[in-house]
Design an enzyme around this catalytic site. Structure first.
Site, short mmCIF file in Angstrom:
data_model
loop_
_atom_site.label_atom_id
_atom_site.label_comp_id
_atom_site.label_asym_id
_atom_site.label_seq_id
_atom_site.Cartn_x
_atom_site.Cartn_y
_atom_site.Cartn_z
N HIS A 70 0.68 -1.06 0.23
CA HIS A 70 -0.39 -0.14 -0.08
C HIS A 70 0.39 1.27 -0.24
CE1 HIS A 70 -4.16 -2.40 1.49
NE2 HIS A 70 -3.21 -3.26 1.34
N TYR A 335 4.39 -5.80 9.91
CA TYR A 335 4.35 -4.19 9.81
C TYR A 335 5.07 -4.07 10.57
CZ TYR A 335 -1.19 -4.46 8.30
OH TYR A 335 -1.86 -4.81 7.28
#
Length: 361
Positions: A70, A335
């Site tokens: 993203h 992440y």
């Protein structure tokens, strides 16, 4: 988003399904890689978070200073106005009748920060709710309602079946077709893929948690939920063809006034899975409208408030807990690894100069 009569659309062939999945593959790549980290599926060596990031860079190309998944996005700020209805379900301060500041990000789920906005039909929203008591709620949501499959083994199989063939640069239709035939649980996701089209605006999308979470109220009663941010704005009929229309649209809409979403909590019924994100919760469900998200401003992600936020889905305040869905722990680990690498790069880039790194609470 969908055609008015989806049943009149011709069915997609296995190769076309594979190509459509490839267009939104950045989402599945990240989850599959994260699952590989937690389960050791890239044997013989167990995969570390650093190697997960290496996989993303290998698949998407290297773009220093950007998120590994993203990477194309825009920062937004605003607040959440609770209406008090969520207090019966959760003791989290965000659900009390107060206003909570929010730093968020809209993004495109590809691995390339220079992708055109039409490259994928999926849109994403990430939010950080900053409670007055110092606790935070971070969440990453997507415009699809379910994941393709529900187990680490199946997800790794999907990644293999839809990987580009070195000889053609495209998925092998035989492998893709065989995978889908062997995994009927992909039906809900494929139904979405067949009709999904790129949205003309971030502001008209509904964003879903997909994973389940637990809410616990002041009396200690725990309830399994999924949540959605449901847009007030109406969807446009078609998306523009320009490469970067989403940012321009957001700027124009915010210039005309704040944009709003309703936070809808969907309560699980007995028998609804909390650990399988591929399964929709069918039938009637009680839903609670817990308040309104108001987005007021946007900033470029190079220097906006969202730039240094890791939207780890397991950074949660008291009253909200991660469920037994294995994707949650896997996402959190991946992440963190991606954030650590990106944070080490931004100081060396001109457009990221003099940025203070966020301290994880």
């Amino acid at each position: 988003m969908a055609d008015s009569d989806p049943q009149q659309r011709p069915p997609l062939s296995p190769v076309n399904l594979a190509l459509r999945l490839g267009a939104i593959g950045a989402v599945t790549v990240l989850i599959a890689a994260a699952l590989a980290y937690t389960g050791g599926y890239f044997s013989p060596e167990r995969v570390t978070p650093a190697r997960v990031v290496d996989v993303l860079e290998h698949n998407n190309g290297e773009h220093p200073g950007f998120r590994r998944n993203h990477p194309k996005g825009i920062c937004v700020t605003g607040y959440f106005d609770s209406n008090g209805a969520g207090v019966e379900l959760s003791s989290a301060e965000v659900f009390s009748a107060t206003r909570t500041p929010v730093q968020g990000r809209f993004s495109l789920p590809t691995g390339n920060p220079y992708s055109p906005d039409s490259a994928a039909p999926l849109r994403s929203m990430a939010l950080r709710f900053q409670q007055a008591n110092g606790q935070q709620w971070r969440t990453g949501m997507n415009s699809m309602a379910v994941f393709p499959v529900g187990t680490p083994e199946a997800f790794f199989g999907l990644l293999q079946a839809t990987a580009p063939d070195p000889a053609t640069g495209k998925p092998d239709p035989k492998k893709a077709g065989a995978f889908f035939a062997a995994h009927p649980e992909t039906g809900a996701f494929l139904a979405w893929v067949k009709t999904a089209k790129p949205a003309a605006s971030f502001t008209t999308e509904t964003y879903n948690s997909v994973n389940a979470f637990y809410l616990t109220n002041a009396a200690g009663v725990r309830q399994t939920v999924r949540w959605s941010m449901v847009a007030d704005a109406q969807a446009d009929s078609a998306a523009p063809t320009a490469d970067d229309y989403l940012q321009a649209d957001l700027q124009q809409r915010l210039a005309n006034g704040p944009q709003r979403w309703s936070l809808i909590l969907t309560l699980a019924n007995p028998g609804d899975p909390s650990n399988d994100a591929s399964k929709a919760w069918s039938g009637e469900h009680r839903q609670v409208n817990a308040g309104t998200l108001v987005i007021e401003h946007e900033q470029a992600q190079d220097n906006g408030a969202c730039r240094d936020i890791n939207y780890d889905p397991l950074i949660l305040p008291s009253g909200i807990e991660g469920s037994d869905d294995p994707l949650l722990a896997a996402r959190s680990a991946a992440y963190a690894a991606s954030y650590q690498r990106r944070a080490g790069e931004v100081e060396s880039l001109p457009h990221h100069a003099n940025a203070a790194q966020e301290q994880r609470p």
